[in-house]
Design a protein around this motif. Structure first.
Motif, short mmCIF file in Angstrom:
data_model
loop_
_atom_site.label_atom_id
_atom_site.label_comp_id
_atom_site.label_asym_id
_atom_site.label_seq_id
_atom_site.Cartn_x
_atom_site.Cartn_y
_atom_site.Cartn_z
N ILE A 176 5.28 12.87 7.61
CA ILE A 176 5.67 13.78 6.53
C ILE A 176 6.09 12.99 5.29
O ILE A 176 5.65 13.30 4.17
N ARG A 177 6.91 11.98 5.49
CA ARG A 177 7.45 11.24 4.35
C ARG A 177 6.37 10.51 3.56
O ARG A 177 6.45 10.38 2.34
N HIS A 178 5.34 10.05 4.27
CA HIS A 178 4.32 9.24 3.60
C HIS A 178 2.96 9.93 3.48
O HIS A 178 1.98 9.30 3.09
N GLY A 179 2.92 11.20 3.80
CA GLY A 179 1.68 11.95 3.63
C GLY A 179 0.55 11.49 4.52
O GLY A 179 -0.61 11.47 4.09
N LEU A 180 0.86 11.14 5.76
CA LEU A 180 -0.16 10.63 6.68
C LEU A 180 -0.78 11.81 7.42
O LEU A 180 -0.21 12.35 8.35
N VAL A 217 0.83 -1.19 0.00
CA VAL A 217 0.00 0.00 0.00
C VAL A 217 0.87 1.24 0.00
O VAL A 217 1.93 1.28 0.63
N ASN A 218 0.43 2.25 -0.75
CA ASN A 218 1.02 3.58 -0.71
C ASN A 218 -0.03 4.51 -0.11
O ASN A 218 -1.06 4.76 -0.75
N PRO A 219 0.19 5.00 1.12
CA PRO A 219 -0.84 5.83 1.76
C PRO A 219 -1.27 7.03 0.93
O PRO A 219 -2.40 7.51 1.05
N ARG A 220 -0.38 7.54 0.08
CA ARG A 220 -0.72 8.71 -0.73
C ARG A 220 -1.79 8.38 -1.77
O ARG A 220 -2.41 9.29 -2.33
N ASP A 221 -2.00 7.09 -2.04
CA ASP A 221 -3.04 6.70 -2.98
C ASP A 221 -4.41 6.61 -2.33
O ASP A 221 -5.42 6.42 -3.03
N LEU A 222 -4.46 6.69 -1.01
CA LEU A 222 -5.72 6.59 -0.28
C LEU A 222 -6.30 7.97 -0.03
O LEU A 222 -5.59 8.97 -0.10
N PRO A 223 -7.57 8.07 0.27
CA PRO A 223 -8.18 9.38 0.50
C PRO A 223 -7.48 10.15 1.62
O PRO A 223 -7.00 9.54 2.59
N PRO A 224 -7.39 11.46 1.52
CA PRO A 224 -6.74 12.26 2.56
C PRO A 224 -7.40 12.05 3.92
O PRO A 224 -8.59 11.76 4.02
N LEU A 225 -6.60 12.16 4.96
CA LEU A 225 -7.04 12.10 6.36
C LEU A 225 -7.48 10.71 6.80
O LEU A 225 -8.00 10.55 7.91
N THR A 226 -7.27 9.69 5.98
CA THR A 226 -7.70 8.34 6.35
C THR A 226 -6.56 7.49 6.89
O THR A 226 -6.80 6.35 7.30
#
Length: 412
Positions: A154-158, A96-105
């Protein structure tokens, strides 16, 4: 405001990332544990000859520039670099790449016992020897105990929930439990666990003040949990980070695997010394079993906290025997090959438990040749024990009175 937690939500672990003294990467570590290969050795990161203890679970040197962007290197402590490496592996393992998932999830909760000691010491040395103009601006956060959470996010846009837990060894399980609460409240994915233990003269002085550290110079005999010769613990660096997801969301995105489901957890605190009240470890175990809706007979293996201090080992052995019956459940101590990794130790035990459930094998406690509590616990020693189990209990205690217990079940 977060939504109320729905306790019916199943939470599964879909990715594991490990950095340990005896294995850089999950499968390398797991193979080393099953071989009984220890990462405990004389400290090489600084000259330990002037200290009362000179042995640690030290991760061998590696080139962080081959693992991380160059811009991160000046602003991160060794501990944080290791955490970023473990996070990369965990996400890759989960597919999984968290940046591909909806923001704030997606969010992150990590545990730490302190922070970037090595980075902080270097900056303090620059301050004392050269002046304030030579102190890095990155000192403002690189030493701080939540720094791993911040850098991973920061690195993974979480952009979802983010926090840090400080409860020494127990904190690693507390972080996993907090991640579970976020998932039950609506977050889809969390990365959690802990990577800890920068080895530097400053941190080493702080660690030695506990009075519980082994002063033996023989790596084979320095850390002997549940052994008659036990004379203290060995501290190490490293740990594990785990990707946890709501089971329905993991299935929806097509996750290839689920290592296990977190089904029970509890934390307690020991009463003050001299109060006459019993320690809180047994109550943590019983509450975690109740949360999991399991009886003691349903647990297939216990991964012990294993303090390596005689009075702590006896208390834990008596607790296990009281809850499960004398020698009624196998007890595994994989940290005998790594040392106690501060806030990274319990997450590494959790990762090891999940690998045990996956492969049907229980790792042994190495170098325990004179077991002290054979009438109380069935300690797995010498060689791995092949056994298919579906549930595991992980125990962790932090200095100061913290107790945590967590139950996982194999996913099918």
């Amino acid at each position: 405001m977060s939504r109320a937690a729905d306790t019916r939500v199943r939470t599964v672990i879909t990715g594991i990332g490990v950095v340990a003294p005896n294995g850089f990467g999950t499968e390398d570590y797991w193979a080393a544990v099953l071989r009984g290969e220890s990462g405990i050795r004389r400290i090489s990161r600084f000259d330990p000859s002037g200290y009362s203890a000179r042995i640690a679970g030290e991760i061998p040197e590696y080139d962080p520039a081959t693992r991380l962007p160059g811009r991160l290197l000046p602003q991160t402590d060794r501990m944080t670099r290791l955490a970023l490496v473990a996070a990369e592996e965990a996400f890759a393992d989960a597919g999984v790449n968290p940046r591909d998932l909806p923001p704030l999830t997606c969010g992150v909760v990590t545990a730490a016992s302190a922070g970037g000691f090595e980075f902080g010491q270097k900056e303090l040395q620059a301050l004392w020897s050269k002046g304030g103009q030579y102190v890095s601006a990155y000192q403002s956060f690189a030493w701080f105990y939540p720094v791993n959470t911040g850098q991973i996010s920061i690195r993974h846009g979480l952009r979802g929930p983010g926090s840090a837990i400080v409860a020494e060894q127990a904190g690693g399980l507390d972080a996993v439990a907090k991640a579970r609460r976020h998932l039950r409240s609506g977050t889809s994915l969390m990365i959690t666990g802990g990577v800890d233990g920068s080895l530097s003269p400053w941190s080493w002085l702080c660690i030695l003040r506990s009075g519980r550290i082994s002063t033996c110079d023989d790596p084979r005999e320095a850390f002997l949990p549940f052994d008659r010769r036990a004379a203290g613990s060995v501290v190490g660096e490293g740990g594990a980070l785990l990707v946890m997801e709501r089971a329905a969301d993991a299935h929806r995105r097509g996750a290839e695997r689920g290592y296990g489901e977190v089904i029970g957890y509890a934390a307690t605190f020991d009463p003050r010394p001299g109060s006459g009240r019993p320690p809180g470890l047994r109550r943590a175990v019983e509450l975690a079993l109740a949360d999991a809706r399991l009886a003691p007979a349903d647990i297939g293996v216990v991964f012990a906290d294993a303090g390596g201090v005689p009075e702590l080992d006896r208390l834990e052995a008596e607790t296990i025997a009281a809850v499960f019956g004398p020698c009624a459940v196998p007890v595994s101590v994989p940290k005998a090959t790594t040392g106690r990794l501060l806030a990274g130790g319990a997450p590494l035990d959790l990762a090891t438990a999940l690998l045990s459930l996956r492969d049907g094998v229980l790792p042994p406690a190495v170098h325990v040749e004179s077991p002290a509590y054979e009438d109380l616990i069935d300690l797995v020693r010498d060689t791995p024990r092949e056994r298919e189990v579906t549930t595991a209990l992980i125990l962790a205690r932090g200095q100061g009175g913290f107790n945590s217990a967590l139950v996982v079940r194999k996913t099918v």
